[in-house]
Design an enzyme around this catalytic site. Structure first.
Site, mmCIF file in Angstrom:
data_model
loop_
_atom_site.group_PDB
_atom_site.id
_atom_site.type_symbol
_atom_site.label_atom_id
_atom_site.label_comp_id
_atom_site.label_asym_id
_atom_site.label_seq_id
_atom_site.Cartn_x
_atom_site.Cartn_y
_atom_site.Cartn_z
ATOM 1 N N ASP A 16 0.826 -1.219 0.000
ATOM 2 C CA ASP A 16 0.000 0.000 0.000
ATOM 3 C C ASP A 16 0.862 1.271 0.000
ATOM 4 O OD1 ASP A 16 -2.430 -1.585 0.359
ATOM 5 O OD2 ASP A 16 -1.748 -1.839 2.423
ATOM 6 N N LYS A 19 2.541 2.240 -5.008
ATOM 7 C CA LYS A 19 3.258 1.711 -6.176
ATOM 8 C C LYS A 19 2.504 2.001 -7.458
ATOM 9 C CE LYS A 19 3.250 -2.453 -4.500
ATOM 10 N NZ LYS A 19 2.650 -2.132 -3.189
ATOM 11 N N LYS A 21 0.755 4.584 -8.421
ATOM 12 C CA LYS A 21 0.999 5.910 -8.991
ATOM 13 C C LYS A 21 2.379 5.984 -9.640
ATOM 14 C CE LYS A 21 1.940 9.554 -6.483
ATOM 15 N NZ LYS A 21 1.942 10.820 -5.711
ATOM 16 N N GLY A 43 -4.328 -4.066 -4.766
ATOM 17 C CA GLY A 43 -4.847 -3.133 -5.753
ATOM 18 C C GLY A 43 -3.984 -1.904 -5.917
ATOM 19 N N HIS A 44 -4.067 -1.326 -7.086
ATOM 20 C CA HIS A 44 -3.432 -0.044 -7.374
ATOM 21 C C HIS A 44 -4.539 0.958 -7.673
ATOM 22 C CE1 HIS A 44 0.392 -1.825 -7.281
ATOM 23 N NE2 HIS A 44 0.537 -2.153 -8.545
ATOM 24 N N GLN A 226 1.626 -5.929 -2.978
ATOM 25 C CA GLN A 226 2.100 -6.008 -1.600
ATOM 26 C C GLN A 226 3.477 -5.344 -1.419
ATOM 27 O OE1 GLN A 226 1.068 -9.345 -2.988
ATOM 28 N NE2 GLN A 226 -1.001 -8.892 -2.380
ATOM 29 N N THR A 302 -8.625 -2.874 -2.189
ATOM 30 C CA THR A 302 -9.397 -4.079 -2.462
ATOM 31 C C THR A 302 -10.485 -4.323 -1.434
ATOM 32 O OG1 THR A 302 -7.525 -5.109 -3.591
ATOM 33 C CG2 THR A 302 -9.233 -6.592 -2.760
#
Length: 426
Positions: A16, A19, A21, A43-44, A226, A302
């Protein structure tokens, strides 16, 4: 040694770190972006031209039509989830014609998801805190050598045989261990066989595509999910993920050798967060922690779960830089700390009078350590519009240079807001 146009992005904390961006910024110039490990349990969040995109398995390069996007052999794929993500992108006007999936990647099926949920419930207060997306059980089957890969999945006869064998075992597990009803073979086969038909055209040997792109001098970016401290081997076990979100894991999970990598960028926040259970030496359970959580919108992409927050821990960053061989760091969310003074940075741990200046991943020890801090003056000025290092208040500049000295790794990028325009290179 030849210098290739290749970069790996890794999380330098517990995930979190923003990454997505950084990946988005670098992907705008990339010819290929490879997702090497994990599944849709992460998630991104990307913001482009005022639109927000939430990606879970598809690489960040999908927003750029010229960029080839690869879901590598080290990932685990929930076919239903992947198709849903593809459909959501298409509904937002994003083409997915440049997306490919490796034929070695393993698939997540309904029994994996159910097993994940039941296992966490059975553990109670000792639960790991998974996203309950079935990732761990899928990797377990992979390691047990009983998993179903994409190459099996897209061949109906092979899928049918392997699903029959697996479901026979899984139903016994569900009934006898968890006292849960068995799953229906025909229902799963019919539903997932339809998913296989849709996905089949994009299932290929991506290792060849990646290698050829590198040999042709193309700009290839490797991204993961992660973070380093969630790595199965070198993370805070057992409160980890089931794969290897490190630079070496990116090589294995994409099918290339480490000598083909030129740059490794570690991504970190200006403070520390983690989702789920496990020790967290610098965690803040006070008003400052709540301020950071609220100001930084620290909620999972997520799951929506609130993230635990704490002061920046440079022992973690040193550890991540060493493990990954980072050539530089990118520090995100510096703006979140605006208004807090003094700021604290953990530089060592204390246990029974013993001072440790290296991170310890043994949780039986880590949970007993207290951090030693240095204090640095904070700033009150709005920094969200800063476009270069010199624009930052002196206190913010000092915060960055102090981190560099403590970690002994250059900071090449700084983020001062959620959009890609709010990050600048240094």
């Amino acid at each position: 040694m030849k210098n290739y146009n290749t970069t790996i992005i890794v999380g330098a904390q517990w995930g979190d770190e923003g990454k997505g961006k950084i990946a988005d910024i670098l992907a705008s110039d990339a010819d290929m972006v490879v997702r090497a490990q994990g599944g849709n349990n992460a998630g991104h969040t990307l913001v482009k031209e005022g639109k927000t995109y939430k990606l879970h398995l598809i690489p960040s390069g999908i927003l750029y039509p010229k960029c080839t996007c690869i879901i590598g052999c080290g990932t685990v794929i929930d076919p239903k989830g992947l198709l849903q993500e593809m459909a959501e992108l298409e509904a937002q006007g994003i083409s997915i014609s440049n997306l490919f999936v490796d034929n070695r990647a393993h698939i997540t099926l309904p029994y994996h998801i159910l097993q994940d949920k039941l296992s966490e419930q059975a553990l109670g207060k000792s639960s790991i805190g998974t996203t309950q997306k079935g990732i761990g059980p899928t990797y377990s089957d992979k390691i047990e050598r009983s998993g179903i890969r994409m190459s099996d999945f897209i061949q109906p006869s092979v899928f049918k045989e392997k699903l029959t064998n697996q479901l026979t075992k899984k139903n016994k597990l569900l009934q006898k261990i968890y006292d849960a009803p068995s799953l229906n073979f025909e229902q799963i086969f019919q539903e997932y066989n339809e998913y296989a038909k849709v996905l089949k055209p994009i299932v290929v040997d991506t290792t060849i595509m990646i290698y050829q792109a590198i040999m042709q001098g193309k700009n290839v970016l490797f991204e993961g999910a992660q973070g380093t401290l969630l790595d199965l081997d070198i993370g805070t076990y057992p409160y980890v993920t089931s794969s290897h979100p490190t630079s070496s894991g990116a090589c294995v999970g994409s099918g290339i050798g480490p000598t083909l990598i030129s740059n490794v960028i570690g991504i970190a926040k200006a403070y520390t967060t983690r989702v789920g259970n496990g020790p967290f030496a610098t965690e803040l359970d006070d008003a400052t922690g709540k301020f950071i959580q609220t100001n930084g919108q620290e909620y999972g992409t997520t799951t929506g779960r609130p993230r635990r927050v704490g002061w920046l821990d440079t022992l973690i960053l040193k550890y991540a830089c060493r493990i990954n061989g980072c050539t530089s760091l990118a520090i995100n969310k510096l703006d979140t700390l605006t208004g807090i003074t003094p700021l604290k940075i953990a530089t060592s741990y204390n246990c029974d009078g013993k001072i440790l200046d290296e991170f310890v991943s043994d949780i039986s020890q880590l949970q007993n350590y207290t951090p030693n801090y240095i204090e640095i003056d904070g700033w009150t000025q709005d920094i969200s519009n800063c476009t270069k290092f010199e624009d930052l208040p002196k206190q913010a500049q000092n915060y960055i240079t102090t981190i560099e000295k403590l970690v002994n790794c250059p900071i090449s990028m700084i983020g001062v807001g959620p959009s890609r325009q709010q990050s600048f290179k240094r």
